[in-house]
Structure formats: structure tokens, C-alpha cells
Scaffold this motif. Structure first.
Motif, PDB file in Angstrom:
ATOM      1  N   GLU A  88       0.818  -1.206   0.000  1.00 21.12           N
ATOM      2  CA  GLU A  88       0.000   0.000   0.000  1.00 21.12           C
ATOM      3  C   GLU A  88       0.855   1.260   0.000  1.00 21.12           C
ATOM      4  OE1 GLU A  88      -2.591  -0.438   3.337  1.00 21.12           O
ATOM      5  OE2 GLU A  88      -4.030  -1.691   2.227  1.00 21.12           O
ATOM      6  N   ALA A  89       2.074   1.157   0.527  1.00 26.25           N
ATOM      7  CA  ALA A  89       2.989   2.296   0.486  1.00 26.25           C
ATOM      8  C   ALA A  89       3.535   2.538  -0.909  1.00 26.25           C
ATOM      9  CB  ALA A  89       4.144   2.081   1.472  1.00 26.25           C
ATOM     10  N   GLY A  90       3.363   1.537  -1.806  1.00 24.78           N
ATOM     11  CA  GLY A  90       3.764   1.741  -3.193  1.00 24.78           C
ATOM     12  C   GLY A  90       4.730   0.738  -3.756  1.00 24.78           C
ATOM     13  N   ALA A  91       5.116  -0.296  -2.987  1.00 22.92           N
ATOM     14  CA  ALA A  91       6.032  -1.304  -3.514  1.00 22.92           C
ATOM     15  C   ALA A  91       5.370  -2.108  -4.628  1.00 22.92           C
ATOM     16  CB  ALA A  91       6.493  -2.237  -2.400  1.00 22.92           C
ATOM     17  N   ASP A  92       6.166  -2.553  -5.587  1.00 27.50           N
ATOM     18  CA  ASP A  92       5.659  -3.328  -6.714  1.00 27.50           C
ATOM     19  C   ASP A  92       5.679  -4.829  -6.437  1.00 27.50           C
ATOM     20  OD1 ASP A  92       5.347  -1.201  -8.907  1.00 27.50           O
ATOM     21  OD2 ASP A  92       7.377  -0.847  -8.186  1.00 27.50           O
ATOM     22  N   ASP A  93       6.562  -5.268  -5.569  1.00 26.59           N
ATOM     23  CA  ASP A  93       6.676  -6.685  -5.250  1.00 26.59           C
ATOM     24  C   ASP A  93       7.427  -6.809  -3.936  1.00 26.59           C
ATOM     25  OD1 ASP A  93       6.469  -9.421  -5.448  1.00 26.59           O
ATOM     26  OD2 ASP A  93       7.582  -9.605  -7.329  1.00 26.59           O
ATOM     27  N   TYR A  94       7.500  -8.030  -3.409  1.00 25.08           N
ATOM     28  CA  TYR A  94       8.210  -8.238  -2.153  1.00 25.08           C
ATOM     29  C   TYR A  94       8.864  -9.608  -2.150  1.00 25.08           C
ATOM     30  CZ  TYR A  94       4.703 -11.505  -0.395  1.00 25.08           C
ATOM     31  OH  TYR A  94       3.906 -12.600  -0.224  1.00 25.08           O
ATOM     32  N   VAL A  95       9.903  -9.733  -1.336  1.00 25.58           N
ATOM     33  CA  VAL A  95      10.600 -10.996  -1.115  1.00 25.58           C
ATOM     34  C   VAL A  95      10.816 -11.147   0.382  1.00 25.58           C
ATOM     35  CG1 VAL A  95      12.669 -12.363  -1.571  1.00 25.58           C
ATOM     36  CG2 VAL A  95      11.756 -10.879  -3.359  1.00 25.58           C
ATOM     37  N   VAL A  96      10.546 -12.340   0.914  1.00 33.17           N
ATOM     38  CA  VAL A  96      10.679 -12.583   2.348  1.00 33.17           C
ATOM     39  C   VAL A  96      12.096 -13.064   2.663  1.00 33.17           C
ATOM     40  CG1 VAL A  96       9.833 -13.949   4.295  1.00 33.17           C
ATOM     41  CG2 VAL A  96       8.224 -13.135   2.554  1.00 33.17           C
ATOM     42  N   LYS A  97      12.687 -12.487   3.700  1.00 27.84           N
ATOM     43  CA  LYS A  97      13.990 -12.949   4.171  1.00 27.84           C
ATOM     44  C   LYS A  97      13.837 -14.269   4.927  1.00 27.84           C
ATOM     45  CE  LYS A  97      16.132  -8.409   4.951  1.00 27.84           C
ATOM     46  NZ  LYS A  97      16.726  -7.548   5.978  1.00 27.84           N
ATOM     47  N   PRO A  98      14.868 -15.129   4.950  1.00 29.23           N
ATOM     48  CA  PRO A  98      16.146 -14.960   4.254  1.00 29.23           C
ATOM     49  C   PRO A  98      15.973 -15.046   2.736  1.00 29.23           C
ATOM     50  CG  PRO A  98      15.996 -17.152   5.205  1.00 29.23           C
ATOM     51  CD  PRO A  98      14.802 -16.395   5.704  1.00 29.23           C
ATOM     52  N   VAL A  99      16.655 -14.147   2.054  1.00 28.16           N
ATOM     53  CA  VAL A  99      16.470 -13.982   0.617  1.00 28.16           C
ATOM     54  C   VAL A  99      17.308 -14.987  -0.150  1.00 28.16           C
ATOM     55  CG1 VAL A  99      16.626 -12.358  -1.296  1.00 28.16           C
ATOM     56  CG2 VAL A  99      16.118 -11.534   0.997  1.00 28.16           C
ATOM     57  N   ARG A 100      16.675 -15.694  -1.072  1.00 26.64           N
ATOM     58  CA  ARG A 100      17.418 -16.513  -2.020  1.00 26.64           C
ATOM     59  C   ARG A 100      17.771 -15.618  -3.208  1.00 26.64           C
ATOM     60  NH1 ARG A 100      13.974 -21.631  -3.398  1.00 26.64           N
ATOM     61  NH2 ARG A 100      12.270 -20.130  -3.205  1.00 26.64           N
ATOM     62  N   PRO A 101      19.071 -15.400  -3.452  1.00 29.14           N
ATOM     63  CA  PRO A 101      19.467 -14.452  -4.497  1.00 29.14           C
ATOM     64  C   PRO A 101      18.829 -14.728  -5.854  1.00 29.14           C
ATOM     65  CG  PRO A 101      21.363 -15.032  -3.156  1.00 29.14           C
ATOM     66  CD  PRO A 101      20.239 -15.913  -2.709  1.00 29.14           C
ATOM     67  N   ARG A 102      18.656 -15.997  -6.221  1.00 32.86           N
ATOM     68  CA  ARG A 102      18.057 -16.300  -7.521  1.00 32.86           C
ATOM     69  C   ARG A 102      16.609 -15.841  -7.588  1.00 32.86           C
ATOM     70  NH1 ARG A 102      18.990 -22.424  -9.144  1.00 32.86           N
ATOM     71  NH2 ARG A 102      17.762 -21.664 -10.913  1.00 32.86           N
ATOM     72  N   VAL A 103      15.892 -15.976  -6.474  1.00 34.97           N
ATOM     73  CA  VAL A 103      14.499 -15.516  -6.439  1.00 34.97           C
ATOM     74  C   VAL A 103      14.446 -13.998  -6.523  1.00 34.97           C
ATOM     75  CG1 VAL A 103      12.433 -15.351  -5.001  1.00 34.97           C
ATOM     76  CG2 VAL A 103      13.668 -17.531  -5.178  1.00 34.97           C
ATOM     77  N   LEU A 104      15.291 -13.312  -5.760  1.00 41.56           N
ATOM     78  CA  LEU A 104      15.317 -11.854  -5.804  1.00 41.56           C
ATOM     79  C   LEU A 104      15.658 -11.366  -7.208  1.00 41.56           C
ATOM     80  CD1 LEU A 104      15.198  -9.072  -4.512  1.00 41.56           C
ATOM     81  CD2 LEU A 104      17.575  -9.386  -3.761  1.00 41.56           C
ATOM     82  N   GLU A 105      16.641 -11.994  -7.841  1.00 42.26           N
ATOM     83  CA  GLU A 105      17.037 -11.576  -9.190  1.00 42.26           C
ATOM     84  C   GLU A 105      15.898 -11.774 -10.177  1.00 42.26           C
ATOM     85  OE1 GLU A 105      18.936 -10.927 -12.870  1.00 42.26           O
ATOM     86  OE2 GLU A 105      18.053 -12.851 -12.342  1.00 42.26           O
ATOM     87  N   ALA A 106      15.154 -12.878 -10.034  1.00 40.33           N
ATOM     88  CA  ALA A 106      14.009 -13.129 -10.905  1.00 40.33           C
ATOM     89  C   ALA A 106      12.928 -12.077 -10.694  1.00 40.33           C
ATOM     90  CB  ALA A 106      13.445 -14.529 -10.654  1.00 40.33           C
ATOM     91  N   ARG A 107      12.682 -11.718  -9.441  1.00 44.24           N
ATOM     92  CA  ARG A 107      11.678 -10.688  -9.145  1.00 44.24           C
ATOM     93  C   ARG A 107      12.097  -9.339  -9.731  1.00 44.24           C
ATOM     94  NH1 ARG A 107       7.805 -11.809  -5.121  1.00 44.24           N
ATOM     95  NH2 ARG A 107       7.558 -14.066  -5.028  1.00 44.24           N
ATOM     96  N   ILE A 108      13.369  -9.006  -9.603  1.00 43.18           N
ATOM     97  CA  ILE A 108      13.868  -7.737 -10.155  1.00 43.18           C
ATOM     98  C   ILE A 108      13.641  -7.687 -11.661  1.00 43.18           C
ATOM     99  CG2 ILE A 108      15.977  -6.441 -10.665  1.00 43.18           C
ATOM    100  CD1 ILE A 108      16.959  -7.225  -7.866  1.00 43.18           C
ATOM    101  N   ARG A 109      14.012  -8.749 -12.337  1.00 45.54           N
ATOM    102  CA  ARG A 109      13.865  -8.761 -13.802  1.00 45.54           C
ATOM    103  C   ARG A 109      12.393  -8.716 -14.202  1.00 45.54           C
ATOM    104  NH1 ARG A 109      18.432  -8.939 -16.407  1.00 45.54           N
ATOM    105  NH2 ARG A 109      20.302  -9.850 -15.451  1.00 45.54           N
ATOM    106  N   ALA A 110      11.532  -9.396 -13.453  1.00 42.14           N
ATOM    107  CA  ALA A 110      10.099  -9.379 -13.766  1.00 42.14           C
ATOM    108  C   ALA A 110       9.532  -7.971 -13.598  1.00 42.14           C
ATOM    109  CB  ALA A 110       9.356 -10.368 -12.877  1.00 42.14           C
ATOM    110  N   VAL A 111       9.915  -7.285 -12.527  1.00 42.19           N
ATOM    111  CA  VAL A 111       9.432  -5.921 -12.311  1.00 42.19           C
ATOM    112  C   VAL A 111       9.931  -4.997 -13.415  1.00 42.19           C
ATOM    113  CG1 VAL A 111       9.600  -3.907 -10.795  1.00 42.19           C
ATOM    114  CG2 VAL A 111       9.144  -6.160  -9.825  1.00 42.19           C
ATOM    115  N   LEU A 112      11.194  -5.121 -13.785  1.00 44.64           N
ATOM    116  CA  LEU A 112      11.744  -4.270 -14.839  1.00 44.64           C
ATOM    117  C   LEU A 112      11.062  -4.537 -16.177  1.00 44.64           C
ATOM    118  CD1 LEU A 112      15.554  -4.372 -13.961  1.00 44.64           C
ATOM    119  CD2 LEU A 112      13.990  -2.429 -13.703  1.00 44.64           C
ATOM    120  N   ARG A 113      10.747  -5.805 -16.472  1.00 44.27           N
ATOM    121  CA  ARG A 113      10.026  -6.120 -17.715  1.00 44.27           C
ATOM    122  C   ARG A 113       8.658  -5.467 -17.728  1.00 44.27           C
ATOM    123  NH1 ARG A 113      12.014 -11.406 -16.998  1.00 44.27           N
ATOM    124  NH2 ARG A 113       9.995 -12.080 -16.164  1.00 44.27           N
ATOM    125  N   ARG A 114       7.968  -5.501 -16.601  1.00 45.13           N
ATOM    126  CA  ARG A 114       6.628  -4.921 -16.546  1.00 45.13           C
ATOM    127  C   ARG A 114       6.669  -3.417 -16.781  1.00 45.13           C
ATOM    128  NH1 ARG A 114       6.234  -8.197 -11.814  1.00 45.13           N
ATOM    129  NH2 ARG A 114       6.225  -6.377 -10.462  1.00 45.13           N
TER     130      ARG A 114
END
Length: 221
Positions: A88-114
Motif C-alpha cells: 500500500e505504500a507503493g512497492a511493486d513486489d516483495y521478497v521474504v527474508k532470508p532472501v534466495r538471491p536467484r528468487v530476488l534476481e528473478a523478481r527484479i527482472r520481472a518488475v523491470l520487464r513490466r
């Protein structure tokens, strides 16, 4: 831009994202992150919610108020309150810690594609709302509205088929480019933000209507 106060997490994510081809700037406080964002152009922000001083929720709101920059938030818990408040504050997506780098990287690329994806052309009028798909603009009562790309894409997706009910899963796949990685709360939070801008009374929506138990549809019918 990676804003994370835990040095080991910050350095680990910086190294991992760098190995995936990203150029990563870092900050350990919200204040430092906002300052660096004013000084340097960034493509996306990865933001920890639990920061000392200015917390991630407020940092997210200030980034949103100052411009259209995609935000992926990091939360130590998957609690509904934290996640929904961050979205609600405006984030486009979220990842729960502990962060798996591959998941975070996939989320980043998906957000950038959108944010970068082209949209269909054409101008349409619905009541007092005018949507120009070619110019990527929306006006209400003749006054241009400023919509972040994600909210604009959601509006364009729904308005392409007025009256059709879209499930949250369908919207996650078509607007967020997410399937098994998705979370329906992303859709709900974005709908809530969009309604505050295009509806006369957000609690009684005319355009982005809820099909209870199913999803959302575009009106007026």
C-alpha cells in the motif's frame, strides 16, 4: 539501489546481483538511500522494510511521491500486515527474508520487464475517463492523471475487455508477469492505489469493480 542495514546481507546481495549483471549501489539507512537516489539515476530499488531511523515504509512512500521508480521490498516476515502495508505504500513486489538471491534476481527482472513493456495503441472513452493507449495517458474530466506504469498497465489490461471478470491469478500473469512466484496481495494493493486516482469514491468504485470471490472487472457496465 539496495537499501539494507545488515552489512552481511547487504554485501551478500550486492555480490550476487553483480554476478547476474546488475550494477548495484548500496545504502545502509533510508536517509542515505533517499539522498543517493536524488543524486543518481537508478533503474530499481530493493528496499528493506526494517531500517533504523526512517523505516522502509516511509522511504517507499517518499520514493513514490517523488517519481515513478520500481520498488521491490525485503521483509523479515511474510506477515500480512507487513506485506500489505508495504504494498500500500507503493512497492511493486516483495521478497521474504532470508532472501534466495536467484528468487530476488528473478523478481527484479520481472518488475523491470513490466515497467518497460510496450502497450497497445488507441484512445477510448469511458464516462469521464479517457484512456489513450498510444500516448500512454489517462485523463479524468479532462484533467491528466499521473499513474505509475504498473497501475497504468493494470488499468489497460482491465479496460481492454470491459465487463469481463479477471481473476487475481490472470492479472498476476498478464500484468505482473508472475505465475507461481505471484501473490494476490500484489493485485489487491495495486487496485486500491489505482482506485484512489480514478474513482470519485474509491470505496464505491465505478471503474475497477470487485467481482466478489472471483477477482476484478472494468466498468461502468
Amino acid at each position: 539501489m539496495l537499501i539494507e542495514d545488515d552489512q552481511s546481507v547487504r554485501e551478500g546481495l550486492r555480490l550476487s546481483l553483480s554476478r547476474h549483471g546488475h550494477e548495484v549501489a548500496t545504502a545502509e539507512t533510508g536517509e542515505e538511500g533517499l539522498r543517493r537516489l536524488r543524486e543518481t539515476t537508478m533503474d530499481i530499488v530493493v528496499l528493506d522494510l526494517m531500517l533504523p531511523g526512517l523505516d522502509g515504509f516511509e522511504v517507499c512512500r517518499r520514493i513514490r511521491a517523488g517519481g515513478h521508480l520500481p520498488i521491490v521490498m525485503l521483509t523479515a516476515r511474510g506477515d500480512d500486515l507487513d506485506v500489505v502495508s508495504g504494498l500500500e505504500a507503493g512497492a511493486d513486489d516483495y521478497v521474504v527474508k532470508p532472501v534466495r538471491p536467484r528468487v530476488l534476481e528473478a523478481r527484479i527482472r520481472a518488475v523491470l520487464r513490466r515497467w518497460a513493456a510496450p502497450l497497445d495503441a488507441g484512445q477510448e472513452t469511458y464516462g469521464d475517463l479517457v484512456i489513450d493507449r498510444g500516448a500512454l495517458t489517462v485523463a479524468k474530466n479532462g484533467i491528466p492523471l499521473t499513474l505509475p506504469p504498473l497501475e497504468l498497465r493494470l488499468l489497460l489490461e482491465l479496460s481492454a475487455s470491459p465487463g469481463q471478470v479477471f481473476s487475481r491469478q490472470q492479472l498476476l500473469e498478464s500484468v505482473w508477469d508472475l505465475d507461481f512466484l505471484g501473490d494476490s496481495r500484489l493485485v489487491d494493493a495495486c487496485v486500491q492505489r489505482l482506485r484512489t486516482k480514478i474513482e470519485d469514491v474509491p470505496a464505491q468504485p465505478r471503474y475497477v469493480q470487485t467481482a466478489r470471490g472471483f477477482g476484478y472487472r472494468f466498468g461502468p457496465l
